[in-house]
Design a protein around this motif. Structure first.
Motif, mmCIF file in Angstrom:
data_model
loop_
_atom_site.group_PDB
_atom_site.id
_atom_site.type_symbol
_atom_site.label_atom_id
_atom_site.label_comp_id
_atom_site.label_asym_id
_atom_site.label_seq_id
_atom_site.Cartn_x
_atom_site.Cartn_y
_atom_site.Cartn_z
ATOM 1 N N THR A 57 -13.992 -1.627 -9.098
ATOM 2 C CA THR A 57 -12.790 -1.670 -9.139
ATOM 3 C C THR A 57 -12.753 -2.118 -8.286
ATOM 4 N N PRO A 58 -11.353 -2.725 -7.325
ATOM 5 C CA PRO A 58 -10.925 -3.207 -6.601
ATOM 6 C C PRO A 58 -10.963 -2.061 -5.673
ATOM 7 N N LYS A 59 -10.204 -0.958 -5.484
ATOM 8 C CA LYS A 59 -10.069 -0.136 -4.563
ATOM 9 C C LYS A 59 -11.535 0.890 -4.784
ATOM 10 N N GLY A 60 -12.391 0.919 -5.033
ATOM 11 C CA GLY A 60 -13.813 1.448 -4.538
ATOM 12 C C GLY A 60 -14.735 0.361 -4.225
ATOM 13 N N GLN A 61 -14.276 -1.331 -3.901
ATOM 14 C CA GLN A 61 -14.567 -2.014 -3.241
ATOM 15 C C GLN A 61 -14.001 -2.510 -1.993
ATOM 16 N N MET A 62 -12.528 -1.886 -1.533
ATOM 17 C CA MET A 62 -11.813 -1.691 -0.892
ATOM 18 C C MET A 62 -13.308 -0.718 0.387
ATOM 19 N N LEU A 106 -8.451 9.453 1.204
ATOM 20 C CA LEU A 106 -8.022 9.858 0.209
ATOM 21 C C LEU A 106 -7.249 8.532 -0.091
ATOM 22 N N ALA A 107 -7.789 7.577 -1.280
ATOM 23 C CA ALA A 107 -6.420 6.629 -1.563
ATOM 24 C C ALA A 107 -6.179 6.939 -2.699
ATOM 25 N N PRO A 108 -5.334 8.154 -3.337
ATOM 26 C CA PRO A 108 -4.693 8.095 -4.667
ATOM 27 C C PRO A 108 -4.127 6.808 -5.011
ATOM 28 N N SER A 109 -3.820 7.257 -6.395
ATOM 29 C CA SER A 109 -2.513 6.231 -6.745
ATOM 30 C C SER A 109 -1.297 6.472 -6.388
ATOM 31 N N LEU A 110 -0.236 5.746 -6.597
ATOM 32 C CA LEU A 110 1.074 6.033 -5.934
ATOM 33 C C LEU A 110 1.591 7.322 -6.799
ATOM 34 N N SER A 111 1.162 7.775 -8.077
ATOM 35 C CA SER A 111 1.998 8.229 -9.032
ATOM 36 C C SER A 111 1.214 9.487 -9.054
ATOM 37 N N PHE A 162 -0.429 0.702 2.167
ATOM 38 C CA PHE A 162 -0.698 0.082 0.617
ATOM 39 C C PHE A 162 -1.968 -0.102 0.582
ATOM 40 N N MET A 163 -2.252 -0.122 -0.718
ATOM 41 C CA MET A 163 -3.001 -1.262 -1.555
ATOM 42 C C MET A 163 -2.881 -1.676 -2.519
ATOM 43 N N HIS A 250 3.434 -3.544 -19.065
ATOM 44 C CA HIS A 250 4.396 -2.685 -18.538
ATOM 45 C C HIS A 250 4.709 -1.575 -17.510
ATOM 46 N N GLY A 251 3.795 -1.756 -16.602
ATOM 47 C CA GLY A 251 4.205 -0.744 -15.179
ATOM 48 C C GLY A 251 2.796 -0.831 -14.531
ATOM 49 N N TYR A 252 3.561 -0.670 -13.132
ATOM 50 C CA TYR A 252 2.381 -0.687 -11.891
ATOM 51 C C TYR A 252 1.870 0.236 -11.361
ATOM 52 N N LEU A 253 0.634 0.092 -11.180
ATOM 53 C CA LEU A 253 -0.428 1.343 -10.497
ATOM 54 C C LEU A 253 -0.926 0.766 -9.388
ATOM 55 N N GLY A 254 -0.365 1.448 -8.008
ATOM 56 C CA GLY A 254 -1.035 0.789 -6.348
ATOM 57 C C GLY A 254 -1.580 1.833 -6.329
ATOM 58 N N TYR A 255 -1.825 1.682 -4.695
ATOM 59 C CA TYR A 255 -1.974 3.231 -3.729
ATOM 60 C C TYR A 255 -1.850 3.211 -3.111
ATOM 61 N N ALA A 256 -2.403 4.659 -2.007
ATOM 62 C CA ALA A 256 -1.898 4.583 -0.786
ATOM 63 C C ALA A 256 -3.028 5.302 -0.438
ATOM 64 N N VAL A 257 -3.542 4.631 1.541
ATOM 65 C CA VAL A 257 -5.003 5.682 1.926
ATOM 66 C C VAL A 257 -3.985 6.196 2.715
ATOM 67 N N VAL A 258 -4.563 7.700 2.427
ATOM 68 C CA VAL A 258 -4.296 8.331 3.127
ATOM 69 C C VAL A 258 -4.954 9.290 4.733
ATOM 70 N N SER A 259 -5.060 10.196 4.887
ATOM 71 C CA SER A 259 -5.544 11.232 6.346
ATOM 72 C C SER A 259 -4.599 12.030 6.062
ATOM 73 N N HIS A 260 -5.556 13.385 7.022
ATOM 74 C CA HIS A 260 -4.802 14.836 7.292
ATOM 75 C C HIS A 260 -4.364 14.808 8.485
ATOM 76 N N PRO A 261 -3.034 14.831 9.282
ATOM 77 C CA PRO A 261 -2.841 15.158 10.502
ATOM 78 C C PRO A 261 -3.788 15.968 11.649
ATOM 79 N N ARG A 262 -4.603 16.212 11.311
ATOM 80 C CA ARG A 262 -5.425 17.548 12.000
ATOM 81 C C ARG A 262 -6.725 16.440 12.456
#
Ligand code: SIN
Length: 351
Positions: A57-62, A106-111, A162-163, A250-262
């Motif tokens: 998938t695009p996220k997997g390839q990213m 992680l790169a969870p979907s925005l949802s 965001f991706m 009908h709807g959008y599904l996108g992503y954000a990449v996140v890390s932990h502050p520590r």
């Protein structure tokens, strides 16, 4: 909101924590043995990047692009290990794993951020809000996007970017052209209140399930259908468990990449800079790929012999949109009046 309770969750998390620790120490053992190949040697820094979709998938390839860039630019000093397909953590425990330090990216979907205490991210779930990716990008790449990434700090996350994903289509074992077609169907959704309300507004019964369990639930008829971007539909093999795909867009599904502050603040400035730059380029790469793979996936689904693909007429789409419109009013307060107004302005603005 319907939600699956998982009594085995804590146990599974501990098991996976052990697995993550075990993988890291295996790398260390290989390095001590001396005979291991160079790339198995213990890196100076290990970055575990977990996600729930397939590598194709695009996220997997990213994620794989990021892994390559970091390996090249750090000359192997920093190793990114990518765990796709919910192999390490799924929707139900990945954010907890990040907080516990069992993964670094992680790169969870925005949802998925709404249930983590950030309901403003559910603005992206509002049905029929965006017409195309250019509109989405005006939001994610502008001041609203920057503020949303900053908001992640309120839930112990560092928002790194965001991706683009793509637009979702509905699948079931019948065409879904009109609200009447949704009646009596149990449709899988992500854990987003907006998506739950959207399915109800269309006449269906929403069922919240982790992504990794969707195919099996469809195969066993625990649920009757789902909404997915085409790349997720195909890479999960949903064509084998669904007879009809309706191009509802009908709807959008996108992503954000996140890390932990520590983790993020523990990095040396040069390492942080290297990761940040490689990630920014990988997110651009993934976003470009997303549009391209979506076009390819459409050509592919149209060729599938056992899948009926239905395009909607303008009137049919308008009727679905009208049925789902009430969701916008009901969720204005949850996502924030001001935020929604800004998003609408960005959508309306022409480049
Ligand atoms: C994903 O693309 O990350 C999964 C989305 C979903 O849960 O449907």
């Amino acid at each position: 909101m319907p939600h699956r309770v998982r009594p085995d969750r804590a146990r599974a998390l501990r098991r996976r924590l052990l697995l993550a620790g075990g993988l890291a120490s295996l790398a260390g053992l290989a390095a001590l043995g001396g005979a291991a190949p160079a790339r198995a040697a213990r890196p100076e820094l290990l970055v575990r990047f977990s996600h729930v979709v397939a590598s194709g998938t695009p996220k997997g390839q990213m994620a794989l692009h990021f892994q390559r860039l970091v390996a090249e630019r750090s000359a192997g000093r920093i190793r990114v290990e990518v765990y796709p397909d919910s192999q390490l953590y799924g929707d139900e425990d990945e954010l907890e794993a990040l907080k516990l330090g069992a993964v670094e990216l992680l790169a969870p979907s925005l949802s998925k951020f709404g249930q983590a205490g950030l309901p403003e991210f559910e603005v992206f779930d509002l049905p029929f809000l965006f017409d195309d990716l250019a509109q989405v990008r005006r939001v994610t790449q502008g001041p609203v996007g920057r503020r949303l990434l900053e908001r992640l700090a309120h839930q112990q996350m560092v928002g790194l970017g965001f991706m683009d994903g793509s637009f979702k289509q509905m699948s079931a074992n019948r065409p879904l052209r009109a609200p009447a077609d949704f009646k009596g169907l149990r449709l899988r959704v992500q854990a987003s209140r907006v998506l739950v309300a959207q399915m109800r507004a269309l006449g269906a019964e929403p069922v919240v399930l982790p992504f990794g369990e969707t195919r099996r639930a469809l195969a066993r008829r625990v649920v009757d259908g789902a909404e997915n971007p085409l790349s997720n539909f195909l890479t999960q093999g949903l064509q084998a468990v669904q007879t009809d795909l309706t191009l509802t867009h009908h709807g959008y599904l996108g992503y954000a990449v996140v890390s932990h502050p520590r983790f993020w603040t523990s990095l040396s400035a040069p390492n942080r800079e290297l990761l940040q730059q490689a990630l920014a380029e990988s997110l651009e790469f993934g976003s470009r790929l997303s549009a391209e793979l979506d076009r390819q996936a459409l050509a592919q689904v149209l060729q599938l012999p056992h899948l009926r693909v239905h395009a909607l007429s303008g009137l049919e789409r308008a009727a679905l949109q009208q049925a789902a419109q009430a969701v916008h009013q009901s969720f204005e307060q949850r996502v924030g009046h001001g935020l929604l107004a800004e998003v609408r302005l960005a959508i309306a603005a022409d480049n």
